[in-house]
Design a protein around this motif. Structure first.
Motif, PDB file in Angstrom:
ATOM      1  N   VAL A  73       9.736  32.728  10.061  1.00  0.00           N
ATOM      2  CA  VAL A  73      10.282  32.255   8.922  1.00  0.00           C
ATOM      3  C   VAL A  73      10.294  30.545   9.468  1.00  0.00           C
ATOM      4  O   VAL A  73      11.057  30.202  10.328  1.00  0.00           O
ATOM      5  CB  VAL A  73      11.362  32.619   8.337  1.00  0.00           C
ATOM      6  N   GLY A  74       9.775  29.708   8.433  1.00  0.00           N
ATOM      7  CA  GLY A  74       9.726  28.382   8.903  1.00  0.00           C
ATOM      8  C   GLY A  74       8.492  27.747   9.281  1.00  0.00           C
ATOM      9  O   GLY A  74       8.133  26.611   9.492  1.00  0.00           O
ATOM     10  N   ASP A  75       7.674  28.800   9.995  1.00  0.00           N
ATOM     11  CA  ASP A  75       6.182  28.238  10.474  1.00  0.00           C
ATOM     12  C   ASP A  75       5.440  27.662   9.270  1.00  0.00           C
ATOM     13  O   ASP A  75       5.362  28.058   8.279  1.00  0.00           O
ATOM     14  CB  ASP A  75       5.460  29.274  10.918  1.00  0.00           C
ATOM     15  N   PRO A  76       4.733  26.531   9.749  1.00  0.00           N
ATOM     16  CA  PRO A  76       3.915  25.820   8.766  1.00  0.00           C
ATOM     17  C   PRO A  76       2.600  26.550   8.373  1.00  0.00           C
ATOM     18  O   PRO A  76       2.136  27.311   9.584  1.00  0.00           O
ATOM     19  CB  PRO A  76       3.712  24.469   9.287  1.00  0.00           C
ATOM     20  N   VAL A  77       2.212  26.519   7.165  1.00  0.00           N
ATOM     21  CA  VAL A  77       0.980  27.347   7.002  1.00  0.00           C
ATOM     22  C   VAL A  77      -0.013  26.663   5.683  1.00  0.00           C
ATOM     23  O   VAL A  77       0.730  25.948   5.089  1.00  0.00           O
ATOM     24  CB  VAL A  77       1.141  28.772   6.466  1.00  0.00           C
ATOM     25  N   MET A  78      -1.115  26.843   5.734  1.00  0.00           N
ATOM     26  CA  MET A  78      -1.941  26.411   4.731  1.00  0.00           C
ATOM     27  C   MET A  78      -2.654  27.538   3.809  1.00  0.00           C
ATOM     28  O   MET A  78      -3.295  28.368   4.389  1.00  0.00           O
ATOM     29  CB  MET A  78      -3.110  25.215   5.346  1.00  0.00           C
TER      30      MET A  78
ATOM     31  N   GLN B 284      -7.916  47.338 -15.831  1.00  0.00           N
ATOM     32  CA  GLN B 284      -8.111  48.518 -15.438  1.00  0.00           C
ATOM     33  C   GLN B 284      -6.544  49.109 -15.055  1.00  0.00           C
ATOM     34  O   GLN B 284      -5.712  48.412 -14.678  1.00  0.00           O
ATOM     35  CB  GLN B 284      -8.771  49.007 -13.996  1.00  0.00           C
ATOM     36  N   GLU B 285      -6.184  50.009 -15.476  1.00  0.00           N
ATOM     37  CA  GLU B 285      -4.949  50.708 -15.924  1.00  0.00           C
ATOM     38  C   GLU B 285      -4.766  51.228 -14.087  1.00  0.00           C
ATOM     39  O   GLU B 285      -5.594  52.112 -13.623  1.00  0.00           O
ATOM     40  CB  GLU B 285      -4.553  51.597 -16.528  1.00  0.00           C
ATOM     41  N   ARG B 286      -3.700  50.430 -13.420  1.00  0.00           N
ATOM     42  CA  ARG B 286      -3.608  50.756 -11.917  1.00  0.00           C
ATOM     43  C   ARG B 286      -2.482  51.975 -11.873  1.00  0.00           C
ATOM     44  O   ARG B 286      -1.295  51.956 -12.159  1.00  0.00           O
ATOM     45  CB  ARG B 286      -2.953  49.762 -11.174  1.00  0.00           C
ATOM     46  N   SER B 287      -3.032  53.182 -11.473  1.00  0.00           N
ATOM     47  CA  SER B 287      -2.191  54.453 -11.563  1.00  0.00           C
ATOM     48  C   SER B 287      -1.435  54.653 -10.379  1.00  0.00           C
ATOM     49  O   SER B 287      -0.346  55.235 -10.255  1.00  0.00           O
ATOM     50  CB  SER B 287      -3.276  55.712 -11.751  1.00  0.00           C
ATOM     51  N   THR B 288      -1.983  53.871  -9.084  1.00  0.00           N
ATOM     52  CA  THR B 288      -1.149  53.883  -7.963  1.00  0.00           C
ATOM     53  C   THR B 288      -0.671  52.272  -7.599  1.00  0.00           C
ATOM     54  O   THR B 288      -1.500  51.826  -6.889  1.00  0.00           O
ATOM     55  CB  THR B 288      -1.834  54.426  -6.857  1.00  0.00           C
ATOM     56  N   PRO B 289       0.467  52.045  -7.924  1.00  0.00           N
ATOM     57  CA  PRO B 289       0.965  50.482  -7.560  1.00  0.00           C
ATOM     58  C   PRO B 289       0.738  50.228  -6.229  1.00  0.00           C
ATOM     59  O   PRO B 289       0.983  51.282  -5.231  1.00  0.00           O
ATOM     60  CB  PRO B 289       2.039  50.521  -8.342  1.00  0.00           C
ATOM     61  N   VAL B 290       0.575  49.049  -5.990  1.00  0.00           N
ATOM     62  CA  VAL B 290       0.531  48.517  -4.436  1.00  0.00           C
ATOM     63  C   VAL B 290       1.873  48.082  -3.985  1.00  0.00           C
ATOM     64  O   VAL B 290       2.427  47.454  -4.655  1.00  0.00           O
ATOM     65  CB  VAL B 290      -0.666  47.338  -4.480  1.00  0.00           C
ATOM     66  N   VAL B 291       2.132  48.579  -2.970  1.00  0.00           N
ATOM     67  CA  VAL B 291       3.380  48.211  -2.173  1.00  0.00           C
ATOM     68  C   VAL B 291       2.847  47.352  -0.961  1.00  0.00           C
ATOM     69  O   VAL B 291       2.286  47.910  -0.011  1.00  0.00           O
ATOM     70  CB  VAL B 291       4.225  49.290  -1.982  1.00  0.00           C
ATOM     71  N   THR B 292       3.281  45.947  -0.890  1.00  0.00           N
ATOM     72  CA  THR B 292       2.979  45.183   0.356  1.00  0.00           C
ATOM     73  C   THR B 292       4.118  44.727   0.972  1.00  0.00           C
ATOM     74  O   THR B 292       5.216  44.375   0.406  1.00  0.00           O
ATOM     75  CB  THR B 292       1.997  44.040  -0.026  1.00  0.00           C
ATOM     76  N   SER B 293       4.260  44.720   2.220  1.00  0.00           N
ATOM     77  CA  SER B 293       5.314  44.209   3.173  1.00  0.00           C
ATOM     78  C   SER B 293       4.775  42.764   3.396  1.00  0.00           C
ATOM     79  O   SER B 293       4.228  42.450   4.306  1.00  0.00           O
ATOM     80  CB  SER B 293       5.641  44.788   4.477  1.00  0.00           C
ATOM     81  N   ALA B 294       4.818  41.984   2.190  1.00  0.00           N
ATOM     82  CA  ALA B 294       4.301  40.537   2.223  1.00  0.00           C
ATOM     83  C   ALA B 294       4.781  39.341   2.937  1.00  0.00           C
ATOM     84  O   ALA B 294       6.030  39.477   3.637  1.00  0.00           O
ATOM     85  CB  ALA B 294       4.051  40.340   0.933  1.00  0.00           C
ATOM     86  N   ILE B 295       3.985  38.498   3.291  1.00  0.00           N
ATOM     87  CA  ILE B 295       4.372  37.072   3.873  1.00  0.00           C
ATOM     88  C   ILE B 295       4.700  36.333   2.570  1.00  0.00           C
ATOM     89  O   ILE B 295       3.783  36.251   1.745  1.00  0.00           O
ATOM     90  CB  ILE B 295       3.325  36.429   4.791  1.00  0.00           C
ATOM     91  N   GLN B 296       5.852  35.740   2.496  1.00  0.00           N
ATOM     92  CA  GLN B 296       6.210  34.912   1.288  1.00  0.00           C
ATOM     93  C   GLN B 296       6.129  33.601   1.759  1.00  0.00           C
ATOM     94  O   GLN B 296       6.590  33.171   2.856  1.00  0.00           O
ATOM     95  CB  GLN B 296       7.586  35.020   0.971  1.00  0.00           C
TER      96      GLN B 296
END
Length: 420
Positions: free
Chosen positions: A202-207, A245-257
């Motif tokens: 957390v705090g790393d610079p990104v583009m 398209q109706e998404r029957s199985t939602p996506v769960v992501t352990s995401a980078i914010q």
């Protein structure tokens, strides 16, 4: 086009107590139920009515879906200070976290990011993609190209403005990833250098690099705002849009914010570090909800970690489909007391016989509060973290049972096809 929004709870730190669960789902890993709508607490209602997350909001004109967030929560050499692992090749060798050379990073990575256009009849959508090898394979989001299956056409435009037809090599709706193959690609393709999301802090610079609002070659900078943020994508819009398209199985992501500005059209584009290496695939943004329906950047964007994306891409290129890790539990949000403290986590409702969880000794009623040292503050958090792991990997689970915390080791299996 009107963009749906959904109110969600404020973003709590990892491990902070979450709300009482309402529904159970399997972490093995099927997606959780549609978002649970909640009002913000501690906000001026007229100023910020709600925050939603629009997964497909990053693909202009394409499938628009609503996602929600769950409650949960030095000083080395310049080249080393930007190191996040991954490839030993460093496109920008002078990179430094404290003083990134964004001009050099832009020059290094822009040729590896493409604009993707999908057309079906009179409708279409635009997104972004990342060239990952010299064979013409482009990694992007599934929702960017999901409308191309029924007579749609895919066009891939390189940084020099030349356009090529594309075909889908493979799709994985459960991770919102897809690989497009450029038809008869040029021999001077510039694949992106792979980094590792595992080394981010957390705090790393990104583009962020992509095609927001059809403006190809756009770059924006920011920092890593949070890691392992559980983000849940579900639903879609209806109407006459052929991409809906109706998404029957939602996506769960352990995401980078990230605070790097991302907007509609950035979806599938690159999130790179100060050394010019790929660390994530931009996929979703937080938006101001309410009647205004605003869907532009408010400084909260999300990317699929490259360690997960690369693993899925390898499978899609090889087989056209992807398998996922399987723990074998059905969790809900829960909490437990350890001494004077209360911990939030994923309450185990059931354990699949013979599964990794069963062999590890997980029991009904256990509260999982950590995976490999990362705090688990909710059921969604557990789902996202396990989904990001490779099949056959061994994970360390921090579990509270009978008021005491213990550690269990589980070697993840393969999710049944019906649940993948």
């Amino acid at each position: 086009m009107d963009h749906p929004t959904a109110p969600v709870p404020p973003h709590a730190p990892r491990g902070e107590a979450g709300p009482t669960p309402t529904t159970a789902y399997t972490s093995a890993l099927t997606a959780p139920p549609p978002p649970r709508l909640r009002r913000h607490r501690g906000r001026r209602v007229g100023e910020l009515a709600a925050v939603g997350i629009l997964s497909a909001a990053l693909a202009t004109g394409g499938t628009w879906g609503v996602i929600s967030l769950t409650d949960e929560s030095p000083g080395s050499s310049p080249a080393a200070s930007a190191d996040t692992g991954g490839s030993s090749v460093v496109p920008v060798s002078s990179a430094a976290k404290t003083n990134p050379d964004w001009n050099a990073v832009t020059d290094a990575v822009s040729p590896s990011v493409v604009a993707i256009s999908v057309r079906s009849g009179s409708s279409g959508g635009e997104g972004s993609g990342v060239i990952i090898d010299d064979q013409g394979h482009v990694l992007t989001n599934h929702h960017v190209v999901s409308g191309a299956g029924e007579g749609g056409e895919i066009s891939v435009t390189l940084a020099d403005g030349s356009s090529y037809a594309g075909t889908i090599a493979g799709e994985d709706p459960s991770t919102d990833l897809a690989v497009v193959t450029i038809t008869d690609p040029p021999q001077d393709l510039r694949p992106m250098t792979m980094g590792s999301s595992g080394g981010l802090r957390v705090g790393d610079p990104v583009m962020a690099v992509g095609n927001p609002l059809g403006l190809a070659g756009t770059v924006t900078t920011g920092i890593v705002s949070a890691l392992d943020r559980p983000v849940t994508t579900s639903g879609s819009e209806g109407g006459d849009n052929p991409f809906a398209q109706e998404r029957s199985t939602p996506v769960v992501t352990s995401a980078i914010q990230t605070s790097a500005a991302v907007n509609p059209g950035n979806s599938g584009g690159a999130l790179v570090d100060a050394a010019g290496r790929l660390v994530g695939i931009n996929s979703s943004i937080a938006t101001v909800g309410g009647s205004s329906g605003q869907s532009g950047s408010i400084g909260i964007g999300f990317a699929i970690p490259v360690d997960e994306a690369q693993w899925i891409a390898e499978q899609l290129i090889e087989d056209g489909t992807a398998e996922h890790a399987f723990l074998g539990v059905t969790p809900t949000d829960g909490s437990a007391s350890v001494g004077a403290a209360t911990r939030s986590g994923a309450r185990i409702g059931s354990v699949t016989s013979g599964s990794a969880a069963d062999k590890a000794g997980l029991q009904e009623g256990d509260l999982v509060v950590g995976v490999d040292g990362t705090t688990v503050g909710s059921a969604e958090s557990l789902v996202g973290l396990i989904h990001a792991k490779r099949i056959g990997s061994t994970v360390s689970l921090a579990v509270i049972r009978d008021g005491e915390e213990r550690t269990l080791e589980a070697t993840l299996g393969t999710a049944p096809a019906a649940r993948g």
